[in-house]
Design a protein around this motif. Sequence first.
Motif, PDB file in Angstrom:
ATOM      1  N   ALA A 229       2.959  -5.091  -4.300  1.00  0.00           N
ATOM      2  CA  ALA A 229       2.662  -3.713  -3.905  1.00  0.00           C
ATOM      3  C   ALA A 229       3.886  -3.048  -3.290  1.00  0.00           C
ATOM      4  CB  ALA A 229       1.492  -3.690  -2.923  1.00  0.00           C
ATOM      5  N   GLY A 230       4.657  -3.818  -2.526  1.00  0.00           N
ATOM      6  CA  GLY A 230       5.878  -3.273  -1.941  1.00  0.00           C
ATOM      7  C   GLY A 230       6.911  -2.910  -2.989  1.00  0.00           C
ATOM      8  N   MET A 231       7.005  -3.724  -4.032  1.00  0.00           N
ATOM      9  CA  MET A 231       7.944  -3.434  -5.115  1.00  0.00           C
ATOM     10  C   MET A 231       7.534  -2.184  -5.888  1.00  0.00           C
ATOM     11  SD  MET A 231      10.672  -4.026  -6.787  1.00  0.00           S
ATOM     12  CE  MET A 231      11.309  -5.667  -6.447  1.00  0.00           C
ATOM     13  N   LEU A 232       6.235  -1.970  -6.060  1.00  0.00           N
ATOM     14  CA  LEU A 232       5.756  -0.753  -6.731  1.00  0.00           C
ATOM     15  C   LEU A 232       6.204   0.487  -5.964  1.00  0.00           C
ATOM     16  CD1 LEU A 232       2.073  -1.689  -7.714  1.00  0.00           C
ATOM     17  CD2 LEU A 232       4.071  -1.606  -9.210  1.00  0.00           C
ATOM     18  N   HIS A 233       5.969   0.461  -4.659  1.00  0.00           N
ATOM     19  CA  HIS A 233       6.326   1.612  -3.827  1.00  0.00           C
ATOM     20  C   HIS A 233       7.837   1.812  -3.797  1.00  0.00           C
ATOM     21  CE1 HIS A 233       7.379   3.430   0.135  1.00  0.00           C
ATOM     22  NE2 HIS A 233       6.443   4.290  -0.223  1.00  0.00           N
ATOM     23  N   TYR A 234       8.577   0.709  -3.677  1.00  0.00           N
ATOM     24  CA  TYR A 234      10.033   0.783  -3.587  1.00  0.00           C
ATOM     25  C   TYR A 234      10.626   1.420  -4.837  1.00  0.00           C
ATOM     26  CZ  TYR A 234      14.825  -0.817  -2.682  1.00  0.00           C
ATOM     27  OH  TYR A 234      16.190  -0.877  -2.449  1.00  0.00           O
ATOM     28  N   ALA A 235      10.097   1.048  -6.004  1.00  0.00           N
ATOM     29  CA  ALA A 235      10.634   1.580  -7.255  1.00  0.00           C
ATOM     30  C   ALA A 235      10.150   2.987  -7.544  1.00  0.00           C
ATOM     31  CB  ALA A 235      10.246   0.656  -8.413  1.00  0.00           C
ATOM     32  N   ALA A 236       8.928   3.293  -7.159  1.00  0.00           N
ATOM     33  CA  ALA A 236       8.325   4.578  -7.525  1.00  0.00           C
ATOM     34  C   ALA A 236       8.873   5.755  -6.733  1.00  0.00           C
ATOM     35  CB  ALA A 236       6.806   4.505  -7.355  1.00  0.00           C
ATOM     36  N   THR A 237       9.434   5.492  -5.563  1.00  0.00           N
ATOM     37  CA  THR A 237       9.778   6.599  -4.659  1.00  0.00           C
ATOM     38  C   THR A 237      11.250   6.969  -4.636  1.00  0.00           C
ATOM     39  OG1 THR A 237       9.910   4.979  -2.849  1.00  0.00           O
ATOM     40  CG2 THR A 237       7.818   6.154  -3.137  1.00  0.00           C
ATOM     41  N   SER A 238      12.078   6.266  -5.421  1.00  0.00           N
ATOM     42  CA  SER A 238      13.509   6.595  -5.394  1.00  0.00           C
ATOM     43  C   SER A 238      14.172   6.219  -6.712  1.00  0.00           C
ATOM     44  CB  SER A 238      14.206   5.865  -4.236  1.00  0.00           C
ATOM     45  OG  SER A 238      15.608   6.051  -4.305  1.00  0.00           O
TER      46      SER A 238
ATOM     47  N   PHE B 172     -13.227  -3.746   4.255  1.00  0.00           N
ATOM     48  CA  PHE B 172     -12.328  -3.824   3.102  1.00  0.00           C
ATOM     49  C   PHE B 172     -10.980  -3.219   3.464  1.00  0.00           C
ATOM     50  CE2 PHE B 172     -10.965  -2.474  -1.264  1.00  0.00           C
ATOM     51  CZ  PHE B 172     -10.949  -3.739  -1.834  1.00  0.00           C
ATOM     52  N   PRO B 173     -10.085  -4.006   4.090  1.00  0.00           N
ATOM     53  CA  PRO B 173      -8.786  -3.459   4.522  1.00  0.00           C
ATOM     54  C   PRO B 173      -7.813  -3.228   3.375  1.00  0.00           C
ATOM     55  CG  PRO B 173      -8.883  -5.807   4.972  1.00  0.00           C
ATOM     56  CD  PRO B 173     -10.249  -5.412   4.481  1.00  0.00           C
ATOM     57  N   SER B 174      -8.182  -3.593   2.152  1.00  0.00           N
ATOM     58  CA  SER B 174      -7.284  -3.375   1.014  1.00  0.00           C
ATOM     59  C   SER B 174      -7.055  -1.904   0.713  1.00  0.00           C
ATOM     60  CB  SER B 174      -7.828  -4.082  -0.237  1.00  0.00           C
ATOM     61  OG  SER B 174      -7.760  -5.486  -0.091  1.00  0.00           O
ATOM     62  N   ILE B 175      -7.693  -1.023   1.473  1.00  0.00           N
ATOM     63  CA  ILE B 175      -7.414   0.413   1.342  1.00  0.00           C
ATOM     64  C   ILE B 175      -5.997   0.739   1.797  1.00  0.00           C
ATOM     65  CG2 ILE B 175      -9.811   1.208   1.501  1.00  0.00           C
ATOM     66  CD1 ILE B 175      -9.320   1.735   4.472  1.00  0.00           C
ATOM     67  N   ILE B 176      -5.339  -0.210   2.488  1.00  0.00           N
ATOM     68  CA  ILE B 176      -3.942   0.023   2.874  1.00  0.00           C
ATOM     69  C   ILE B 176      -2.997  -0.806   2.000  1.00  0.00           C
ATOM     70  CG2 ILE B 176      -4.502   0.667   5.245  1.00  0.00           C
ATOM     71  CD1 ILE B 176      -3.582  -2.154   6.095  1.00  0.00           C
ATOM     72  N   MET B 177      -3.477  -1.196   0.816  1.00  0.00           N
ATOM     73  CA  MET B 177      -2.660  -1.979  -0.106  1.00  0.00           C
ATOM     74  C   MET B 177      -2.670  -1.292  -1.474  1.00  0.00           C
ATOM     75  SD  MET B 177      -0.670  -4.525  -0.058  1.00  0.00           S
ATOM     76  CE  MET B 177      -1.157  -5.097   1.559  1.00  0.00           C
ATOM     77  N   PRO B 178      -1.760  -0.335  -1.714  1.00  0.00           N
ATOM     78  CA  PRO B 178      -1.729   0.393  -2.995  1.00  0.00           C
ATOM     79  C   PRO B 178      -1.272  -0.505  -4.139  1.00  0.00           C
ATOM     80  CG  PRO B 178       0.119   1.052  -1.604  1.00  0.00           C
ATOM     81  CD  PRO B 178      -0.728   0.148  -0.782  1.00  0.00           C
ATOM     82  N   TYR B 179      -2.241  -1.080  -4.823  1.00  0.00           N
ATOM     83  CA  TYR B 179      -1.939  -2.008  -5.910  1.00  0.00           C
ATOM     84  C   TYR B 179      -3.042  -1.904  -6.952  1.00  0.00           C
ATOM     85  CZ  TYR B 179      -0.041  -6.271  -8.053  1.00  0.00           C
ATOM     86  OH  TYR B 179       0.523  -7.165  -8.919  1.00  0.00           O
ATOM     87  N   THR B 180      -2.876  -2.597  -8.067  1.00  0.00           N
ATOM     88  CA  THR B 180      -3.822  -2.485  -9.180  1.00  0.00           C
ATOM     89  C   THR B 180      -5.234  -2.926  -8.809  1.00  0.00           C
ATOM     90  OG1 THR B 180      -3.133  -4.681  -9.935  1.00  0.00           O
ATOM     91  CG2 THR B 180      -2.049  -2.777 -10.941  1.00  0.00           C
ATOM     92  N   ASP B 181      -5.373  -3.844  -7.836  1.00  0.00           N
ATOM     93  CA  ASP B 181      -6.703  -4.321  -7.455  1.00  0.00           C
ATOM     94  C   ASP B 181      -7.599  -3.163  -7.046  1.00  0.00           C
ATOM     95  OD1 ASP B 181      -5.868  -7.015  -7.776  1.00  0.00           O
ATOM     96  OD2 ASP B 181      -4.956  -6.960  -5.794  1.00  0.00           O
ATOM     97  N   ALA B 182      -7.109  -2.362  -6.106  1.00  0.00           N
ATOM     98  CA  ALA B 182      -7.907  -1.249  -5.589  1.00  0.00           C
ATOM     99  C   ALA B 182      -7.846  -0.022  -6.498  1.00  0.00           C
ATOM    100  CB  ALA B 182      -7.429  -0.876  -4.176  1.00  0.00           C
ATOM    101  N   TRP B 183      -6.693   0.222  -7.101  1.00  0.00           N
ATOM    102  CA  TRP B 183      -6.545   1.428  -7.928  1.00  0.00           C
ATOM    103  C   TRP B 183      -7.333   1.325  -9.236  1.00  0.00           C
ATOM    104  CZ3 TRP B 183      -1.612   4.823  -7.745  1.00  0.00           C
ATOM    105  CH2 TRP B 183      -1.258   5.045  -6.417  1.00  0.00           C
TER     106      TRP B 183
END
Length: 535
Positions: free
Chosen positions: A119-128, A210-221
Motif C-alpha cells: 500500500a505504501g508503494m502504491l501511494h509513493y508511486a501515484a503521488t509523484s 475494521f481498521p483497514s479503512i486506513i489502508m488504501p489497497y486493493t483489499d478495501a478498494w
Amino acid sequence: MMRRYFYQFSQKMITSVWWLLFAPMLLFAPMLLFAVMSPNIILGDNATFGTSTTLLTTGLIIVIVAVLIMNYAYPRVHRVLYRLLITNQLRTAGVLLALVFIGQLVFVTFVHPVSGFDAGMLHYAATSAKHVQEVGVTAYYSLNQNNMPIMLFMHWLSEVTGQTSWQFFDYVTLFFVDLSAAFNLMSVFVVRRSALGIAMYLHAGWLAVFPSIIMPYTDAWGLPLVSFFMLCYFVMSQTKRPPLLRVAAAVGFGVSVTLTYFMKPSSIIPVIAIAIISFLARLRSRQGSQTTMIFVTVAMAILMLESAGLTYHYTNQAIQNQTYIKIDKSRSIPAIHFMAMGVYGSGGYSEKQAIQMAVLPTKAQKTAYSIKMLKRQLKKLGPWGYLEFLVKKQRNNTADGTFGWLKEGNFFRENQKPSNQGFSNWLKNFIYLYGRHIADFRFVAQLWWLVLLVIIALGFGLRWQLIQLLRLAMIGGFIFLLLFEGGRSRYLIQYLPCLLLLGAFSFERAVANIQRVRDWYQRKLRAAIAADEAE
C-alpha cells in the motif's frame, strides 16, 4: 428426470462441501473452531502476542453478561430490549450505523499513518512523477503488474483533486468501504426486506472493528465492486422488477465485474458461483417456461458481455498506453509463483521465492523456478502431509477476526509504540503493534467475527438458491486461498460481502434452529419430570 436428478445432486454437493469446509458439526467445525481457538479471544495475559487485555475488555464483558442476565430474569427489561432491538430494529440499527460512521471519520482524521508494504508503494508511486523514475519503483511495478490499475487510478485521483496526502487516500478508502456496506444493505432490501435489520446490525459491527479503512489497497478498494455486481445480479434475477431496471443492472454487472478483474482478479470468484447456480436453476425450471427463460437469459447475457467487453477494452487500453511509468512487461511475475508460495511455511508470502522472482530476468525462468519449487514441496509433504498442511492453512486463512491486521512486514513506517498523550495517540494504542489496547481491539474484533460465524453455522438446513450461491462463492474463495498465496485472513476481506450477506440471510433460520433445540430440550425435561413424579 435426469435434469432433476443432476440438480438435486449438485445442491447436495454444494451443501456437503460447504459444511466440510465451514461447519459440519456446528461448534466443532473447522472454520468456526479455528476462530474460537484464536489467540485473539484470550482474556488477560496473552503469551502468543505478549500482550494483555485491559479493564476496557473486562468492562465490556461485564456489561454484556449483565444485560443477558437482566434480559432473562426481568420481564420488564426484556420488553424494553425487545422493543428497542427487535420492534424498532431499523431505527436502532440506523442510529448505530450513523454513530459508527461518525466514529470512522474521527478515526481517519486523527489516525493516518503511512504504510510500509505494498500500500505504501502504491501511494509513493501515484503521488509523484519523480518517484516513478526511481529504479526501485519501476522494478516493483515491472514485477507486480497486477498493481498497475489501482496505482494509475490513485494517480488519476491525485491529479483531479490535487491531493497527495495519505490521509486523503484514507478518506477515499473509507468511502469505498462504506459504499460496499451500502450496496450490501441494498441487496438485502431487494432480496429480503425482513432481514434488513439484522444486516444493519452486522454491518455496524463490522465497520466498527475494521481498521483497514486506513489502508488504501486493493483489499478495501475492491469491496464496493464485489458488492455492486452482487446487487446487480439480485436485481437481474428478479423477474418482477421493471425491465429497464433489469437492463441497467445487466450493464452494471458487466462493467463492475470487469473492473473487479482489474482491481483484484481473485474477487470475481463469486461470478463463477453465479454462473453455476444460474445453470442449475435452468435445470429445475419447468419445460413450458424454457423458451421465455432462455430468451431472457440470452438477452441479459448479451448486455452483460457487451458492457464487460467495452469496459475491458477501454480499461486495458488505458493501462497499456499509459505513459506515467515505464515498466519492463517481460519481467511480470507468473501466477504459478503465488501457487508455489502457497505450499510453504504458513501458506503465505515467501521472501526467498520473491527475491528469486526479482533476480530471474525472464518470465519463462520465473515459471520454471516456481514449478520446480511447487513440485519439490508437494513431493516432500506427500498426500497426507499436504492434507494436514491444507487444514492448518485453512486455519491461518480464516481464524483471525482482525483480518491479518499488523501481519504484513513493515506495516507502518512510524514508531509502533505510541505515547499516552493526546487523543490521536489514544486511538493509535488500539491498532498499533505495541499499543496498550491492541489486545482489546483484537478481542472485540474476534468477538464480532465469532458472532457472524455462529449465525452462519446455526443457519444449517437452508437450501434456498441465494444461500447456495453465497456458500458456493465462499467455497470457491476458500479453495483459491488454499491453492494460492494465503496464510492470513487479510485475503478474506475481498469475500466479506458474501459472508455478510450470508450472515444476514441465515439469521432467521439460525433463530428457528435454536428454538427447535430449546423446544426439544423442554419436551425431554417435562417427560423426565413426569416420569419422576409417576414413580
